[in-house]
Design an enzyme around this catalytic site. Sequence first.
Site, PDB file in Angstrom:
ATOM      1  N   LYS A 142       0.838  -1.199   0.000  1.00 46.49           N
ATOM      2  CA  LYS A 142       0.000   0.000   0.000  1.00 46.49           C
ATOM      3  C   LYS A 142       0.877   1.254   0.000  1.00 46.49           C
ATOM      4  O   LYS A 142       2.085   1.183   0.245  1.00 46.49           O
ATOM      5  CB  LYS A 142      -0.940  -0.008   1.200  1.00 46.49           C
ATOM      6  CG  LYS A 142      -0.251  -0.020   2.549  1.00 46.49           C
ATOM      7  CD  LYS A 142      -1.264  -0.109   3.677  1.00 46.49           C
ATOM      8  CE  LYS A 142      -0.566  -0.130   5.032  1.00 46.49           C
ATOM      9  NZ  LYS A 142      -1.522  -0.137   6.152  1.00 46.49           N
ATOM     10  N   TYR A 162      17.511  29.165   7.776  1.00 45.42           N
ATOM     11  CA  TYR A 162      16.319  29.830   8.295  1.00 45.42           C
ATOM     12  C   TYR A 162      16.344  29.879   9.822  1.00 45.42           C
ATOM     13  O   TYR A 162      16.610  28.878  10.488  1.00 45.42           O
ATOM     14  CB  TYR A 162      15.061  29.095   7.844  1.00 45.42           C
ATOM     15  CG  TYR A 162      14.698  29.336   6.401  1.00 45.42           C
ATOM     16  CD1 TYR A 162      14.323  30.595   5.957  1.00 45.42           C
ATOM     17  CD2 TYR A 162      14.716  28.289   5.478  1.00 45.42           C
ATOM     18  CE1 TYR A 162      13.977  30.819   4.634  1.00 45.42           C
ATOM     19  CE2 TYR A 162      14.380  28.504   4.149  1.00 45.42           C
ATOM     20  CZ  TYR A 162      14.000  29.776   3.733  1.00 45.42           C
ATOM     21  OH  TYR A 162      13.669  29.986   2.420  1.00 45.42           O
TER      22      TYR A 162
END
EC number: 5.1.1.1
Length: 375
Positions: free
Chosen positions: A34, A252
Amino acid sequence: MSRPSKAIIDLAALRHNYATARRIHGGRVLATLKANAYGHGSVACAKALEPMADGLAVAFLEEALALRRADVSSPILILEGCFSAAELKEAHAQGCWVVVHHEAQLRALEEAAQPVRDMNVWLKLDSGMGRAGFPVEHAQAAYARLHACPQVGAVTLMSHLASADEPDKDQTARQLAAFDAATAGLPGPQSLANSAGLLAWPAARRDWARPGILLFGADPMPGGQHGLKPVMTLQSEVFAVRELRAGQSLGYGGRFVADAPCRVGLVAVGYADGYPRSVADGTPVAIDGLRSRIIGRVSMDMLTVDLTALPHAGIGSVVELWGASVSVHEVAMAAGTIAYELLCHVQRVPREHVGLDADRPATARGIRQTREDCL
């Protein structure tokens, strides 16, 4: 020159892990593919496993149809079952096996106009996870209703284990006892073991196992030593080098501040590729095979690594984000999540499938080597 980031998928390792699961379990094993085979490429993984696997499992019908369109003919179990009568009809037409885990699905099956008694149905019971499945006290009645359906040919009894990866808890033992009490006297095969159940709970090894994460080499058990091989290597390269002065910040928010002169490598992979933004400074990477660390906050398209102790590393140096040198579990712990999530989130980077019949290119075997973002 193309961006040097990629996910290398070792199909030989995948086959090795399936064979390991089969050996430990003793019974039949469905390979759970899956979520695009947990980010590894469902079509390529299915084709690699089809010659040896007892069957496959996916989450929902569209995942099964993608495999059928790729000429995968193995039995496919649809774990969430069908969402409508039309889906049930299509699943039957495609030869898929279906899970039935609640009343609406059972009624849809009872009302389906299928004249031939050949549908393979898996009756899911809630033995204690509290998520999906008929209550155990309804097991006998639901089983009888399924057998009364003229289109149902075989019924497998199943449940899902909530805490099999926590061997010190007693929940798994309680679930096994509840399942056995509820199904006493009901004939037919049974399926209980997910990856952790297969590895750690011999009593859960029934007729069918449904491993997922272990197939991809991420051992779900604490300190697991089961001989599994990592299937995915998330890899990129250093594409630029910078020098930081002592006291200079990086990235950042200026989270990392150099306490001494520091060489920094810019690496062409970021959170848009599936590498987690939440990792802290010090999260391990391997650069040209030698372990180093991430410094500074992960950006959308790049991240930064410490080259200070690696004087020979520079532009073009190969960076392994996870794989054989850096376990995906290490990165998951640094990100405060689990390996399942990291693998499933790998996107945008091309997947290169290797390791199956090394004397022939994958394209000659019908296995796509480029990106498989879509089902």
